[in-house]
Design an enzyme around this catalytic site. Structure first.
Site, PDB file in Angstrom:
ATOM      1  N   ARG A  70      -7.677   1.055  10.414  1.00 52.62           N
ATOM      2  CA  ARG A  70      -7.120  -0.271  10.638  1.00 52.62           C
ATOM      3  C   ARG A  70      -7.992  -1.095  11.577  1.00 52.62           C
ATOM      4  O   ARG A  70      -7.665  -2.238  11.869  1.00 52.62           O
ATOM      5  CB  ARG A  70      -5.760  -0.103  11.290  1.00 52.62           C
ATOM      6  CG  ARG A  70      -4.574  -0.495  10.428  1.00 52.62           C
ATOM      7  CD  ARG A  70      -3.403  -0.388  11.354  1.00 52.62           C
ATOM      8  NE  ARG A  70      -2.145  -0.841  10.908  1.00 52.62           N
ATOM      9  CZ  ARG A  70      -1.320  -0.213  10.093  1.00 52.62           C
ATOM     10  NH1 ARG A  70      -1.696   0.892   9.487  1.00 52.62           N
ATOM     11  NH2 ARG A  70      -0.138  -0.697   9.866  1.00 52.62           N
TER      12      ARG A  70
ATOM     13  N   LYS B 148       0.803  -1.229   0.000  1.00 60.44           N
ATOM     14  CA  LYS B 148       0.000   0.000   0.000  1.00 60.44           C
ATOM     15  C   LYS B 148       0.837   1.283   0.000  1.00 60.44           C
ATOM     16  O   LYS B 148       0.556   2.185  -0.754  1.00 60.44           O
ATOM     17  CB  LYS B 148      -0.945   0.166   1.197  1.00 60.44           C
ATOM     18  CG  LYS B 148      -1.290  -0.989   2.017  1.00 60.44           C
ATOM     19  CD  LYS B 148      -2.174  -0.580   3.181  1.00 60.44           C
ATOM     20  CE  LYS B 148      -1.470  -0.548   4.533  1.00 60.44           C
ATOM     21  NZ  LYS B 148      -0.526  -1.576   4.842  1.00 60.44           N
TER      22      LYS B 148
ATOM     23  N   ARG C  66      12.733  -5.017   3.564  1.00 59.23           N
ATOM     24  CA  ARG C  66      12.425  -3.594   3.361  1.00 59.23           C
ATOM     25  C   ARG C  66      13.465  -2.684   4.001  1.00 59.23           C
ATOM     26  O   ARG C  66      13.940  -2.935   5.083  1.00 59.23           O
ATOM     27  CB  ARG C  66      11.052  -3.300   3.968  1.00 59.23           C
ATOM     28  CG  ARG C  66      10.699  -1.825   3.980  1.00 59.23           C
ATOM     29  CD  ARG C  66       9.229  -1.590   4.035  1.00 59.23           C
ATOM     30  NE  ARG C  66       8.638  -1.921   5.323  1.00 59.23           N
ATOM     31  CZ  ARG C  66       7.329  -1.797   5.572  1.00 59.23           C
ATOM     32  NH1 ARG C  66       6.517  -1.364   4.630  1.00 59.23           N
ATOM     33  NH2 ARG C  66       6.859  -2.111   6.748  1.00 59.23           N
TER      34      ARG C  66
ATOM     35  N   ARG D 191      13.332  -0.739   9.623  1.00 57.56           N
ATOM     36  CA  ARG D 191      12.432  -0.291  10.703  1.00 57.56           C
ATOM     37  C   ARG D 191      12.457  -1.290  11.861  1.00 57.56           C
ATOM     38  O   ARG D 191      12.547  -2.488  11.639  1.00 57.56           O
ATOM     39  CB  ARG D 191      11.004  -0.180  10.165  1.00 57.56           C
ATOM     40  CG  ARG D 191      10.722   1.157   9.509  1.00 57.56           C
ATOM     41  CD  ARG D 191       9.438   1.160   8.742  1.00 57.56           C
ATOM     42  NE  ARG D 191       8.344   0.465   9.417  1.00 57.56           N
ATOM     43  CZ  ARG D 191       7.108   0.412   8.934  1.00 57.56           C
ATOM     44  NH1 ARG D 191       6.812   1.005   7.792  1.00 57.56           N
ATOM     45  NH2 ARG D 191       6.167  -0.231   9.585  1.00 57.56           N
TER      46      ARG D 191
ATOM     47  N   ARG E 112       2.429  -8.170  13.778  1.00 56.86           N
ATOM     48  CA  ARG E 112       1.652  -7.269  12.917  1.00 56.86           C
ATOM     49  C   ARG E 112       0.697  -8.056  12.033  1.00 56.86           C
ATOM     50  O   ARG E 112      -0.412  -7.613  11.764  1.00 56.86           O
ATOM     51  CB  ARG E 112       2.601  -6.411  12.070  1.00 56.86           C
ATOM     52  CG  ARG E 112       3.176  -5.261  12.882  1.00 56.86           C
ATOM     53  CD  ARG E 112       4.481  -4.789  12.320  1.00 56.86           C
ATOM     54  NE  ARG E 112       4.347  -4.187  11.022  1.00 56.86           N
ATOM     55  CZ  ARG E 112       5.336  -4.159  10.125  1.00 56.86           C
ATOM     56  NH1 ARG E 112       6.496  -4.727  10.386  1.00 56.86           N
ATOM     57  NH2 ARG E 112       5.154  -3.581   8.967  1.00 56.86           N
TER      58      ARG E 112
HETATM   59  P1  ADP Z   1       2.787  -1.318   7.992  1.00 54.47           P
HETATM   60  O1  ADP Z   1       3.985  -1.532   7.168  1.00 54.47           O
HETATM   61  O2  ADP Z   1       2.659  -2.303   9.120  1.00 54.47           O
HETATM   62  O3  ADP Z   1       1.547  -1.148   7.182  1.00 54.47           O
HETATM   63  P2  ADP Z   1       2.615   1.441   9.001  1.00 54.47           P
HETATM   64  O4  ADP Z   1       3.762   2.291   8.657  1.00 54.47           O
HETATM   65  O5  ADP Z   1       1.323   1.676   8.322  1.00 54.47           O
HETATM   66  O6  ADP Z   1       3.119  -0.045   8.816  1.00 54.47           O
HETATM   67  O7  ADP Z   1       2.346   1.492  10.598  1.00 54.47           O
HETATM   68  C1  ADP Z   1       3.366   1.261  11.535  1.00 54.47           C
HETATM   69  C2  ADP Z   1       2.787   1.220  12.953  1.00 54.47           C
HETATM   70  O8  ADP Z   1       2.126   2.469  13.251  1.00 54.47           O
HETATM   71  C3  ADP Z   1       1.695   0.165  13.181  1.00 54.47           C
HETATM   72  O9  ADP Z   1       2.237  -1.113  13.448  1.00 54.47           O
HETATM   73  C4  ADP Z   1       0.964   0.784  14.384  1.00 54.47           C
HETATM   74  O10 ADP Z   1       1.668   0.605  15.580  1.00 54.47           O
HETATM   75  C5  ADP Z   1       0.975   2.261  14.044  1.00 54.47           C
HETATM   76  N1  ADP Z   1      -0.230   2.636  13.238  1.00 54.47           N
HETATM   77  C6  ADP Z   1      -0.246   3.101  11.949  1.00 54.47           C
HETATM   78  N2  ADP Z   1      -1.506   3.325  11.531  1.00 54.47           N
HETATM   79  C7  ADP Z   1      -2.325   2.988  12.558  1.00 54.47           C
HETATM   80  C8  ADP Z   1      -3.739   2.969  12.738  1.00 54.47           C
HETATM   81  N3  ADP Z   1      -4.573   3.344  11.769  1.00 54.47           N
HETATM   82  N4  ADP Z   1      -4.222   2.554  13.945  1.00 54.47           N
HETATM   83  C9  ADP Z   1      -3.397   2.173  14.935  1.00 54.47           C
HETATM   84  N5  ADP Z   1      -2.055   2.145  14.837  1.00 54.47           N
HETATM   85  C10 ADP Z   1      -1.512   2.548  13.664  1.00 54.47           C
END
Ligand code: ADP
Length: 214
Positions: free
Chosen positions: A88, A13, A122, A155, A166
């Protein structure tokens, strides 16, 4: 166009959102990036979410919804945006429906093996946030961002244990959003197991149809 991008971590995404945002001139709003920025700057929000993110858990809904509500109140998102990583959970999606009308929720689908190999390979630029992959999207010089020369890093939550966590959190809390948006007839699906270019090729006609409609 007001879009949300759904999909497991590693489904692509973020990378696809960056490309579409450039091509269509609509801002990408990534809650993950906003939280990482807060952690980097050591703000109150950053201190609150740092540990949660490292463990691969979700930030509480109220905190996340407030952040998005504030971001979407700024003028650059008035004509459209791509929400990447939000909502989410079902409560987040319900809250969003209370203050925004979406054009579509796009679900990027791909299998678990693909997701795990993408996340463990990544690399992200510390300065500009550009995303690479050691095999699939390698930078021209190892460890250095093509765009800005910044340092590439792994990361904290792209390590084995967090990745598994996750994926579990995704399955339990985020996957139900697929039926949530299907019921509202807002769901579109893209197979994102191949390259970023391939996903974008599938996406273009979908976006064109949405544009015509609006
Ligand atoms: P991913 O690669 O897991 O999609 P993101 O960069 O979108 O990673 O998110 C990293 C972290 O930020 C998540 O694991 C969570 O802890 C927090 N986070 C991001 N978006 C949300 C959300 N909509 N609700 C709750 N936590 C979030």
């Amino acid at each position: 166009m007001k879009l949300i991008f759904l999909g497991a971590p590693g489904a692509g995404k973020g990378t696809i959102a960056t490309a579409v945002s450039k091509e269509y001139g609509i801002p990408q709003v990534s809650t993950g990036d906003l939280f990482r920025e807060a952690v980097k700057n050591g703000t109150e929000l950053g201190q609150r979410v740092k540990g949660i993110m490292e463990r691969g858990e979700l930030v509480p809904d109220e905190v996340t919804v407030d952040l998005v509500r504030e971001r979407l109140s700024r003028p650059d998102t008035a004509a459209g945006y791509i929400l990447d990583g939000f909502p989410r959970t079902v409560p987040q999606a319900e809250a969003l429906a209370g203050f925004q009308r979406l054009d579509a929720a796009i679900n990027f689908k791909c299998g678990d093996e693909v997701v795990i190999s993408r996340l463990s390979g990544r690399r992200v630029c510390r300065s500009c946030g550009a995303i690479y992959h050691v095999k699939n999207i390698p930078p021209r010089r190892e460890g250095v961002c093509d765009r800005c020369g910044g340092e590439l890093y792994t990361r904290d939550d792209d390590r084995d244990e967090s990745i598994r966590n996750r994926l579990r959190v995704y399955r339990e809390q985020t996957e139900p959003l697929i039926s949530f948006y299907r019921r509202k007839s807002e769901l579109r699906e893209i197979d994102s197991a191949q390259s970023v270019e391939d996903s974008i090729r599938q996406l273009r006609p979908v976006l064109q149809a949405l544009r015509k409609r609006s």
